[in-house]
Design a protein around this motif. Structure first.
Motif, PDB file in Angstrom:
ATOM      1  N   GLY A 111      -7.041  -5.717  11.202  1.00 52.23           N
ATOM      2  CA  GLY A 111      -6.160  -6.091  10.100  1.00 52.23           C
ATOM      3  C   GLY A 111      -5.386  -4.916   9.527  1.00 52.23           C
ATOM      4  N   SER A 112      -4.210  -5.223   8.956  1.00 55.66           N
ATOM      5  CA  SER A 112      -3.426  -4.180   8.298  1.00 55.66           C
ATOM      6  C   SER A 112      -2.638  -4.768   7.135  1.00 55.66           C
ATOM      7  N   VAL A 113      -2.430  -3.948   6.123  1.00 57.87           N
ATOM      8  CA  VAL A 113      -1.674  -4.340   4.943  1.00 57.87           C
ATOM      9  C   VAL A 113      -0.672  -3.247   4.626  1.00 57.87           C
ATOM     10  N   LEU A 114       0.576  -3.651   4.443  1.00 59.29           N
ATOM     11  CA  LEU A 114       1.626  -2.751   3.984  1.00 59.29           C
ATOM     12  C   LEU A 114       2.021  -3.252   2.602  1.00 59.29           C
ATOM     13  N   GLY A 115       1.352  -2.746   1.579  1.00 64.43           N
ATOM     14  CA  GLY A 115       1.579  -3.200   0.213  1.00 64.43           C
ATOM     15  C   GLY A 115       0.339  -2.957  -0.623  1.00 64.43           C
ATOM     16  N   ASN A 116       0.474  -3.172  -1.909  1.00 69.39           N
ATOM     17  CA  ASN A 116      -0.637  -2.955  -2.827  1.00 69.39           C
ATOM     18  C   ASN A 116      -1.575  -4.159  -2.834  1.00 69.39           C
TER      19      ASN A 116
END
Length: 139
Positions: free
Chosen positions: A53-58
């Motif tokens: 998984g990956s998140v680009l954001g707060n």
């Protein structure tokens, strides 16, 4: 129609590894992220970002566990756990933080309980604006 969450093991929603979500994600049940989210996550329960998984954001949640990649700040009302396989570029605001050996972390940690909680709730608008900026730069 019966309740889809008949027992506690069914209460985790999973966003699969082929999913790419762009925008602001809000949820109130436990969530396991195996895909990619480009945008802010506002969550009232437990959020786990799996190895893939990956998140680009707060991110804002009660409990946050990271095994994958995050570019953005993490705001937890209870705790953040950074696992060995995690790669985080951003700051962590939580009253309890666990950073396991092997994890990659570039940022600062603020464990001041009053500050972290206040920043988590009062800084929600700031988090949303920063997440939008991160997502816009990624395009």
């Amino acid at each position: 129609m019966s309740n889809p969450y008949d027992n506690s093991t069914d209460k985790v929603s999973v966003l699969g590894p082929t999913l790419v979500f762009k925008g602001e994600l809000s949820a109130e049940e436990d969530l396991m992220l195996k895909g990619r989210v480009e945008g802010a996550i506002h969550h009232t329960a437990s959020l786990r970002i799996g190895k893939e998984g990956s998140v680009l954001g707060n991110i804002e949640a009660k409990f946050i566990a990271v095994e994958g990649r995050v570019e953005g700040d993490l705001h937890a009302f209870a705790s953040v756990t950074v696992k060995e396989s995690a790669d985080i570029k951003g700051n962590i605001y939580a009253p309890t933080v666990s950073l396991l050996e092997g994890a990659r972390f570039n940022g600062s940690i603020d464990m001041d309980k009053g500050e972290a909680a206040a920043r988590g709730s009062a800084g929600a608008n700031e988090s949303r604006a920063a997440s939008r900026a991160l997502a816009a730069n990624a395009k």
